[in-house]
Design a protein around this motif. Structure first.
Motif, PDB file in Angstrom:
ATOM      1  N   PHE A 249       0.787  -1.218  -0.021  1.00 62.69           N
ATOM      2  CA  PHE A 249      -0.059  -0.058  -0.132  1.00 62.69           C
ATOM      3  C   PHE A 249       0.831   1.249   0.004  1.00 62.69           C
ATOM      4  O   PHE A 249       0.217   2.263  -0.173  1.00 62.69           O
ATOM      5  N   GLU A 250       2.131   1.219   0.269  1.00 62.46           N
ATOM      6  CA  GLU A 250       3.010   2.033   0.084  1.00 62.46           C
ATOM      7  C   GLU A 250       3.551   2.440  -1.128  1.00 62.46           C
ATOM      8  O   GLU A 250       4.541   3.474  -1.240  1.00 62.46           O
ATOM      9  N   ASP A 251       3.642   1.481  -1.930  1.00 63.30           N
ATOM     10  CA  ASP A 251       4.109   1.659  -3.280  1.00 63.30           C
ATOM     11  C   ASP A 251       3.621   2.916  -4.153  1.00 63.30           C
ATOM     12  O   ASP A 251       2.517   3.022  -4.022  1.00 63.30           O
ATOM     13  N   LYS A 252       4.729   3.175  -5.105  1.00 66.81           N
ATOM     14  CA  LYS A 252       4.317   4.289  -5.956  1.00 66.81           C
ATOM     15  C   LYS A 252       3.178   3.819  -6.961  1.00 66.81           C
ATOM     16  O   LYS A 252       3.576   2.523  -7.446  1.00 66.81           O
ATOM     17  N   PRO A 253       2.304   4.387  -7.569  1.00 66.64           N
ATOM     18  CA  PRO A 253       1.257   3.866  -8.200  1.00 66.64           C
ATOM     19  C   PRO A 253       2.071   3.739  -9.983  1.00 66.64           C
ATOM     20  O   PRO A 253       2.963   4.342 -10.127  1.00 66.64           O
ATOM     21  N   GLY A 254       1.292   2.891 -10.609  1.00 62.24           N
ATOM     22  CA  GLY A 254       1.684   2.493 -11.841  1.00 62.24           C
ATOM     23  C   GLY A 254       3.058   1.906 -11.957  1.00 62.24           C
ATOM     24  O   GLY A 254       3.878   2.196 -13.097  1.00 62.24           O
TER      25      GLY A 254
END
Length: 279
Positions: A249-254
């Motif tokens: 849930f902390e990952d950068k999107p895309g």
């Protein structure tokens, strides 16, 4: 109420339980261990424990993957069922853990109201524990399954808890999720999977991809393959290291989320579920 089918009876027998027992007599066998202690639904893993360094207290629920309980809890699974971490690596592969996963899965299948009530109490306790430690509480309900938990648990009841999961379900089938429920799509070998992955990426989501060396079953080659695509990107998108911790849930999107193949089954996979990377 669901019935004890032949596949479920087989699973119960493997656990040393008489499948002809009336369902009310099965409930305590699901809820309590052989020593009489309450069977915990939530647990941890080495990877989730790594998140504590970043101030995240994580709990994971491991139920019997795919059809191991006699009930299919991974309806979109392909070759990943044979290589699932829930029964091929670490402590999860041991007999007692396998038995616990089956019994928890059948507890949920036959007595969902009781199961969800118990789960809510465990989530509430984990939330209090995280608050006392000044950490974020994170809950991953599908440690080894792909259940649509939004159908069974209102995550809005726990606004201070971050829920997250991996899934192989199509993006369009997981709409109207609670704002505190984060999903990462998991790429596999099915022809439709890459197109479904594209849907997640285009919507600003992330996609997990399991990688290994171009050939062979060496762990070092799998790790090298992950490092390669993290540094160079893959299929037109940047790549995140998914093995640093489990806080998706902390990952950068895309982004793709690179996971190196773990366990002999995954490292030997040639179905297309594990992506073979030349590095």
């Amino acid at each position: 109420m669901p019935k004890v089918t032949q596949p479920i009876a087989t699973a119960l027998t493997r656990c040393g339980i008489d499948p002809t027992l009336p369902l009310p007599e099965l409930l305590p066998l699901f809820k309590f261990t052989d020593s009489g202690r309450k069977r915990p639904i939530l647990g941890t893993s080495v990877k989730t424990e790594q998140g504590e360094k970043a101030g995240i207290l994580t709990a994971v629920s491991y139920l019997a993957a795919s059809t191991l309980s006699g009930v299919n809890f991974c309806p979109w699974a392909g070759s990943c069922a044979g290589a699932c971490l829930g029964h091929t690596t670490g402590r999860l592969r041991f007999e007692q853990s396998q038995k616990a996963q089956v019994l928890k899965a059948l507890w949920f299948h036959f007595f969902p109201v009781d199961y969800i009530d118990t789960l809510k109490k465990e989530i509430a306790r984990k939330e209090l524990q995280a608050m006392a430690q000044g950490k974020t509480c994170a809950i991953r309900l599908n440690g080894s399954t792909d259940i649509l938990w939004e159908r069974y648990l209102d995550m809005n009841e726990f606004p201070n808890v971050q829920f997250y999961d991996y899934t192989k379900a199509r993006h369009s089938s997981r709409k109207n999720l609670a704002p505190n429920y984060h999903l990462t799509f998991s790429l596999d070998e099915k022809p439709s999977s890459l197109a479904w992955a594209q849907e997640y990426l285009d919507a600003g989501g992330n996609v997990a991809v399991v990688v290994a060396g171009e050939q062979g079953t060496k762990l070092a080659a799998a790790k090298k393959a992950a490092k390669h695509i993290i540094a160079n990107g893959w299929n037109g998108y940047p790549v995140i290291d998914g093995d640093k911790n489990d806080a998706r849930f902390e990952d950068k999107p895309g982004h793709w989320v690179a996971l190196y193949a773990k366990g002999p089954e995954a490292q030997a996979d040639t179905s297309g579920f594990v992506q073979r990377i030349a590095s």
